[in-house]
Write a protein that holds these residues in place. Sequence first.
Motif, PDB file in Angstrom:
ATOM      1  N   SER B 526       0.776  -1.108   0.235  1.00 54.95           N
ATOM      2  CA  SER B 526      -0.016  -0.039   0.035  1.00 54.95           C
ATOM      3  C   SER B 526       0.738   1.321   0.027  1.00 54.95           C
ATOM      4  CB  SER B 526      -0.976   0.047   1.214  1.00 54.95           C
ATOM      5  OG  SER B 526      -1.814  -1.258   1.125  1.00 54.95           O
ATOM      6  N   TYR B 527       1.852   1.164   0.599  1.00 52.92           N
ATOM      7  CA  TYR B 527       2.926   2.377   0.772  1.00 52.92           C
ATOM      8  C   TYR B 527       3.285   2.717  -0.970  1.00 52.92           C
ATOM      9  CZ  TYR B 527       6.726   5.360   1.750  1.00 52.92           C
ATOM     10  OH  TYR B 527       7.750   6.488   2.009  1.00 52.92           O
ATOM     11  N   TYR B 528       3.457   1.689  -1.752  1.00 49.36           N
ATOM     12  CA  TYR B 528       3.983   2.013  -3.211  1.00 49.36           C
ATOM     13  C   TYR B 528       2.533   2.129  -4.008  1.00 49.36           C
ATOM     14  CZ  TYR B 528       8.594   1.012  -1.467  1.00 49.36           C
ATOM     15  OH  TYR B 528       9.361   1.080  -0.809  1.00 49.36           O
ATOM     16  N   ARG B 529       1.478   1.347  -3.579  1.00 47.71           N
ATOM     17  CA  ARG B 529       0.535   1.130  -4.685  1.00 47.71           C
ATOM     18  C   ARG B 529      -0.820   1.705  -3.979  1.00 47.71           C
ATOM     19  NH1 ARG B 529       3.458  -3.366  -6.130  1.00 47.71           N
ATOM     20  NH2 ARG B 529       2.035  -4.889  -5.009  1.00 47.71           N
ATOM     21  N   GLY B 530      -1.161   1.835  -2.904  1.00 45.49           N
ATOM     22  CA  GLY B 530      -2.226   2.101  -2.428  1.00 45.49           C
ATOM     23  C   GLY B 530      -2.906   3.512  -2.844  1.00 45.49           C
ATOM     24  N   LYS B 531      -4.154   3.622  -2.571  1.00 47.60           N
ATOM     25  CA  LYS B 531      -4.863   4.748  -3.158  1.00 47.60           C
ATOM     26  C   LYS B 531      -4.424   5.913  -2.401  1.00 47.60           C
ATOM     27  CE  LYS B 531      -9.102   2.374  -4.672  1.00 47.60           C
ATOM     28  NZ  LYS B 531     -10.410   2.070  -4.277  1.00 47.60           N
ATOM     29  N   VAL B 532      -4.516   7.259  -3.190  1.00 48.87           N
ATOM     30  CA  VAL B 532      -4.036   8.318  -2.425  1.00 48.87           C
ATOM     31  C   VAL B 532      -5.258   8.681  -1.529  1.00 48.87           C
ATOM     32  CG1 VAL B 532      -3.811  10.791  -2.780  1.00 48.87           C
ATOM     33  CG2 VAL B 532      -2.758   9.112  -4.261  1.00 48.87           C
ATOM     34  N   ALA B 533      -4.907   8.913  -0.187  1.00 52.45           N
ATOM     35  CA  ALA B 533      -5.830   9.211   0.862  1.00 52.45           C
ATOM     36  C   ALA B 533      -6.348  10.259   1.043  1.00 52.45           C
ATOM     37  CB  ALA B 533      -5.183   8.831   2.322  1.00 52.45           C
TER      38      ALA B 533
END
Lengths: 291, 583
Positions: B526-533
């Motif tokens: 998620s750090y690399y590919r997670g949705k922008v929060a």
Amino acid sequence: MRDRELTTGQEARSRSSTDAAEGVVLPVPTVWPLVLALGVSLMIAGMVTHWVISALGAILAVRSAVGWFFEVLPHEHHVTVPTAVEVIPVVSTRETRAHLPVDERHRKLLPIETFSIGAGVKGGIVGGIAMIVPAAVFSLVRFHSLWYATNLLAAGGFVSWAGQSNEFLSQFHALGLLAAFGIHTLTSLLVGLLYGAMLPMFPRWPILTAGFIAPFLWTGLLHSALAVISPILNERIDWPWFVISQIAFGLVCGFVVNLQVKVRTAQFQALPFSVRAGLHGDLQETEDEGQ
Amino acid sequence: MPFENFDLTRDYLTHPREKTPVSTIPAVKGVDETQATQHARLPAGVIHEWLTTVDHKKIGIMYIVYALIFLVIGGIEATLMRIQLAVPNNHFVSPQVYNRLFTMHGTTMIFFVAMPIMFGFGNYMVPIMIGARDMAFPRLNAFSFWVSAFAGVLLYFSYLGGSGLYAAGSAPDVGWFAYAPLTAKVFSPGHSTDYWTLSILLSGVGSIGTALNIVTTTLCMRCPGMKLSRMPLLVWIYLVMGGLVFVTISPLTAAQIMLTLDRYLGAHFFDTQAGGSAVLWMHFFWIFGHPEVYVLILPAFAFMNEIVPVFSRKAIFGYPAMVAASVCIGFISLSVWAHHMFTVGLGAAGNTFFVFATMVISVPTGIKIFNWLATIWGGRVVFATPMLFAAGFLFQFLIAGLTGIILAVAPFDWQLHNTYFVVAHFHYVIVGGILFALFASFYYWYPKMTGRMMSEKLGKWHFVLFIIGFHLTFDFMHIPGLLGMPRQIYTYEADRGWGTWNLIASIGVIFQIAGVLCFVYNLVSSYYRGKVAGPDPWDAWTLEWSTSSPPPEYNFAVLPTVRSRRPLWDLKHPEDPDSDYEI
């Protein structure tokens, strides 16, 4: 520290911390806490490895302490971090709060007057004195001694006394008198305070509530609990006499508490001025009339 | 696949009737230097930046990462123990190795996982939730972290350097509570016990430093308008926790110094044959040890106080009662330690006092549970991953509390003392309570710390696998305890009737490992590919969500001014602010 301006403490203090346009002043990053921690750790590790390790740790600790001091003395070093101010929308997925549905007939009944703590204390003291009379009569009638009931109460503190003979309990024991006095005073005051707090909640039939219902309730509670905690003591207590002494306490305590002047609660301040000034009746009556 | 179509976005939290954003209030966004710029820097520069940082957020993250590494190590040790106990008469590891495993597992999990991870979240959250730019003493904060980190390294260096005289020992093997006289030089030759003593002594220095920072920051650095009565419950609880650390670490440190004097300089504090007292050690240890449980569980309560309202879409029920209950727990927890010592012969008066004190602490704890339930009651509950773990916490912590009340009864404790029932109870608190709350907080605050959402799908898998594994392991662990299986036992005979229960408990570990693997993969990917929060992915109400994700180094370009316990609600709903309701 790229893109950052190094400043000393005096300069930093002269700046407004909220001045976003000029940047924000923060402590300068430093390696000395890390080095000091390493030094202290090595000093300790040397105790289980080799003294050279401790010596190395001591050197690192001293060097880092010097470095640390020069970063904060005479003035603490800071960096000014540039900020960018930008408007971002703050949005919510909800329009507004939803209040819990309240029935039209819902009423919040809070007392506008109550008894003071002093009223409970006075009631407890007088009730406690009154309670001594039936207890003393019981002792004299059943064991021809004033001290039996006293010593039995003291058995609440001295566990072994619950198993002592009637002769022992009928004799005077200064320690027993002291323990019984302490227990009796404490419980009388606590129950008196309880009466002061609770009687305004039961405005109807105060004599019945304070003099009979409450003593029966706590006697039942005590009877059940004592059967578990100390069955021997439970068997030695003459429960009908116990109830009589509790009723004496309840009647006198309730009477004394009811004699005291009530004090106004915070709810009183919420009443309309006309009600507080005594020009109208209380809020309850006004609302009822309105309906 | 049950969660195939589950995708958590802001819209998922939106009630169908309330899709439209209703207000766009100007706010200040800071420059994000923590993530975007790092991608462009050389690795050496990034490493230097993290090694020299005094930023509370980076230190908090370092605490958390450090604790996660030790969580994996402690988890491996637990797995090896469960393999050993899975079947009777097993010799998967030697008795000596087994003794080291349970000692290192307990010590690691308490001192180098639970404590640091709680300090990590406290470091990150406390300043930002009270509208401050950093901790009160940033350099001390960095020092505290590094000392704690080196303490963990020192403990594990014992595997290499613990042999000492006679080549005895290696890693410590005296149990995590290290009862005297087992720790005496005559019974524990070599340096293994010294590594245990000194590493805990060292980590105590770090704990005191961080607690000092948390308490001072909370009391002195709140933003304008942030009165004590408006502080987020998380901050309140960390304040209580900091106070508890002051009081409880001191006797532990004193005991470690005394033990070191016993072992090095021939003192006799705990040497029963020379007039010392083994029970003295027990008192010193448990004066620390039981409040320590509250040092750990109080932050778990703190996480619940933030997560449950947000995912129930209601303000917390009974804020003043929650504060009072937290403070009460802090005080009462200091008077319950000897319930660990009912079997040493405290006497009727001592036993009675500690029975009642232990039972009394269930009252403020019960208040908290009822208030969480009342918060959920009538709310529009969204079972996103943080709330799922929060629900797990509520149920499991209740069970843990009930078995705790059972063990508080001295006669019952005499039967179950030092059995696996106690181990099961303790792990119900630590894993079922604290770890579940921690997982909830990871999913909740990860978007704030990294700017990325964690995968909801993996999160759900993590929850399902872990809760199955947890209940398989720790529900069934109670039974061999009731049947008399002692704790810290190397192996057992087949005819004891403990085999099946131990096998089930060990099978549960497989599910837990699978769940943790989902979690770790989720963290990294998620750090690399997670949705922008975005700054406020949960539509929450406390100050940390009013700044960008991740927050800039200075947290707030303009220090906020608050007027209620939910400042972000007020910002979002100026027409109906909380300040109109709060007294």
